[in-house]
Scaffold this motif. Structure first.
Motif, mmCIF file in Angstrom:
data_model
loop_
_atom_site.group_PDB
_atom_site.id
_atom_site.type_symbol
_atom_site.label_atom_id
_atom_site.label_comp_id
_atom_site.label_asym_id
_atom_site.label_seq_id
_atom_site.Cartn_x
_atom_site.Cartn_y
_atom_site.Cartn_z
ATOM 1 N N PHE A 7 0.824 -1.216 0.000
ATOM 2 C CA PHE A 7 0.000 0.000 0.000
ATOM 3 C C PHE A 7 0.858 1.266 0.000
ATOM 4 C CE2 PHE A 7 -4.505 -1.533 1.402
ATOM 5 C CZ PHE A 7 -4.569 -2.323 0.262
ATOM 6 N N ILE A 10 1.455 1.545 -3.718
ATOM 7 C CA ILE A 10 0.244 1.981 -4.430
ATOM 8 C C ILE A 10 -0.048 3.446 -4.111
ATOM 9 C CG2 ILE A 10 -2.270 1.712 -4.508
ATOM 10 C CD1 ILE A 10 -1.823 -1.333 -4.262
ATOM 11 N N ILE A 29 -8.462 4.325 -3.961
ATOM 12 C CA ILE A 29 -8.419 3.403 -5.101
ATOM 13 C C ILE A 29 -9.577 2.412 -5.036
ATOM 14 C CG2 ILE A 29 -5.887 3.541 -5.171
ATOM 15 C CD1 ILE A 29 -5.851 0.642 -4.013
ATOM 16 N N LEU A 30 -9.846 1.784 -6.164
ATOM 17 C CA LEU A 30 -10.812 0.691 -6.163
ATOM 18 C C LEU A 30 -10.157 -0.563 -5.608
ATOM 19 C CD1 LEU A 30 -12.654 1.084 -9.592
ATOM 20 C CD2 LEU A 30 -13.502 1.644 -7.299
ATOM 21 N N ASP A 31 -10.865 -1.257 -4.746
ATOM 22 C CA ASP A 31 -10.382 -2.522 -4.186
ATOM 23 C C ASP A 31 -10.352 -3.580 -5.301
ATOM 24 O OD1 ASP A 31 -10.488 -3.803 -1.001
ATOM 25 O OD2 ASP A 31 -10.463 -5.159 -2.714
ATOM 26 N N LEU A 32 -9.275 -4.352 -5.324
ATOM 27 C CA LEU A 32 -9.123 -5.405 -6.353
ATOM 28 C C LEU A 32 -10.095 -6.564 -6.144
ATOM 29 C CD1 LEU A 32 -5.394 -6.272 -7.202
ATOM 30 C CD2 LEU A 32 -7.175 -5.313 -8.673
ATOM 31 N N GLY A 33 -10.551 -6.734 -4.928
ATOM 32 C CA GLY A 33 -11.487 -7.834 -4.625
ATOM 33 C C GLY A 33 -12.740 -7.250 -4.006
ATOM 34 N N ASN A 87 -10.288 -2.199 9.449
ATOM 35 C CA ASN A 87 -9.840 -3.353 10.234
ATOM 36 C C ASN A 87 -8.458 -3.116 10.837
ATOM 37 O OD1 ASN A 87 -12.163 -4.739 9.337
ATOM 38 N ND2 ASN A 87 -11.124 -5.376 7.471
ATOM 39 N N GLY A 93 -9.552 -8.974 11.031
ATOM 40 C CA GLY A 93 -9.687 -9.157 9.583
ATOM 41 C C GLY A 93 -8.716 -8.354 8.737
ATOM 42 N N GLN A 94 -7.751 -7.690 9.384
ATOM 43 C CA GLN A 94 -6.779 -6.910 8.598
ATOM 44 C C GLN A 94 -5.810 -7.848 7.885
ATOM 45 O OE1 GLN A 94 -4.373 -4.069 10.802
ATOM 46 N NE2 GLN A 94 -3.834 -2.946 8.941
ATOM 47 N N THR A 95 -5.671 -7.645 6.578
ATOM 48 C CA THR A 95 -4.753 -8.488 5.796
ATOM 49 C C THR A 95 -3.591 -7.692 5.220
ATOM 50 O OG1 THR A 95 -6.104 -8.211 3.807
ATOM 51 C CG2 THR A 95 -6.544 -10.154 5.160
ATOM 52 N N VAL A 96 -3.737 -6.373 5.131
ATOM 53 C CA VAL A 96 -2.647 -5.520 4.644
ATOM 54 C C VAL A 96 -2.283 -4.556 5.770
ATOM 55 C CG1 VAL A 96 -1.928 -3.821 2.933
ATOM 56 C CG2 VAL A 96 -3.448 -5.687 2.243
ATOM 57 N N HIS A 100 -5.833 1.505 6.179
ATOM 58 C CA HIS A 100 -6.725 1.862 5.071
ATOM 59 C C HIS A 100 -8.152 1.803 5.568
ATOM 60 C CE1 HIS A 100 -5.906 -2.447 5.022
ATOM 61 N NE2 HIS A 100 -7.157 -2.590 4.637
ATOM 62 N N HIS A 102 -12.074 1.146 4.259
ATOM 63 C CA HIS A 102 -12.922 0.640 3.177
ATOM 64 C C HIS A 102 -14.167 1.511 3.053
ATOM 65 C CE1 HIS A 102 -11.074 -3.500 2.964
ATOM 66 N NE2 HIS A 102 -10.731 -3.181 4.203
HETATM 67 P P1 5GP Z 1 -8.078 -5.562 4.974
HETATM 68 O O1 5GP Z 1 -8.566 -6.990 5.026
HETATM 69 O O2 5GP Z 1 -6.606 -5.470 5.316
HETATM 70 O O3 5GP Z 1 -8.917 -4.616 5.734
HETATM 71 O O4 5GP Z 1 -8.267 -5.129 3.454
HETATM 72 C C1 5GP Z 1 -7.330 -5.282 2.467
HETATM 73 C C2 5GP Z 1 -8.044 -5.025 1.162
HETATM 74 O O5 5GP Z 1 -7.080 -4.706 0.180
HETATM 75 C C3 5GP Z 1 -8.836 -6.218 0.632
HETATM 76 O O6 5GP Z 1 -10.191 -5.824 0.450
HETATM 77 C C4 5GP Z 1 -8.146 -6.579 -0.675
HETATM 78 O O7 5GP Z 1 -9.052 -6.973 -1.670
HETATM 79 C C5 5GP Z 1 -7.448 -5.287 -1.037
HETATM 80 N N1 5GP Z 1 -6.199 -5.438 -1.757
HETATM 81 C C6 5GP Z 1 -5.149 -6.234 -1.421
HETATM 82 N N2 5GP Z 1 -4.136 -6.073 -2.284
HETATM 83 C C7 5GP Z 1 -4.555 -5.139 -3.182
HETATM 84 C C8 5GP Z 1 -3.931 -4.557 -4.333
HETATM 85 O O8 5GP Z 1 -2.802 -4.854 -4.695
HETATM 86 N N3 5GP Z 1 -4.655 -3.618 -5.003
HETATM 87 C C9 5GP Z 1 -5.921 -3.268 -4.638
HETATM 88 N N4 5GP Z 1 -6.544 -2.345 -5.365
HETATM 89 N N5 5GP Z 1 -6.537 -3.809 -3.563
HETATM 90 C C10 5GP Z 1 -5.857 -4.733 -2.854
#
Ligand code: 5GP
Ligand code: ZN
Length: 134
Positions: A7, A10, A29-33, A87, A93-96, A100, A102
């Motif tokens: 991030f 990005i 940015i738009l979320d990729l998922g 998160n 539920g934080q993965t990055v 950030h 949402h």
């Molecule tokens: P978290 O689970 O940490 O709150 O959310 C991480 C979010 O980042 C997820 O919704 C995931 O889809 C999004 N994400 C992870 N890697 C990337 C990326 O490289 N680009 C974009 N646009 N979104 C990402």
């Protein structure tokens, strides 16, 4: 900027992204998922792993930009509602590990799940928690 933080890369534009908004301090940015159409992420350019590391100054900027972008998404996509989700920690539920927020537009009868089953506030929990703030 943290090495190997996706991030950071990005937010600073080193990795291209579908950017809805950018200023000196933030990128949206738009979320990729996406959880729903229009799911976006507000990402500060300054690295902070989570809410607890975020400066007050950046926190203020995040909510002001989130508000503006949320309004535009809701109106432009004719959404019926919108969740702000943020998160902190794997347990939440934080993965990055770069703060950030949402923005998740909501549509009647969508299948997005950001809910929980309501519990009951016990007297002991209430007393313990209130004591922390006395
Ligand atoms: P978290 O689970 O940490 O709150 O959310 C991480 C979010 O980042 C997820 O919704 C995931 O889809 C999004 N994400 C992870 N890697 C990337 C990326 O490289 N680009 C974009 N646009 N979104 C990402
Ligand atoms: Zn970072």
């Amino acid at each position: 900027m943290e090495d190997n933080c996706i991030f950071c890369k990005i937010a600073r534009g080193d990795i291209p992204s579908a950017t809805l908004y950018e200023d000196e301090d933030l990128r949206v940015i738009l979320d990729l998922g996406p959880a729903s159409k229009g799911h976006a992420l507000v990402i500060p350019k300054e690295h902070a792993a989570n809410l607890f590391e975020l400066s007050d100054e950046t926190a203020q900027k995040v909510i002001v930009v989130a508000k503006k972008v949320a309004a535009k998404l809701k109106e432009g996509l004719c959404a019926d509602g919108l969740n702000l989700v943020q998160n902190n920690g794997a347990a939440a539920g934080q993965t990055v590990d770069h703060f950030h927020m949402h923005l998740i537009p909501r549509y009647e009868n969508d299948t997005v799940n950001v809910g929980w089953t309501p519990g009951e506030l016990s007297d002991t929990d209430k007393a313990e928690i209130l004591k922390l703030f006395q």
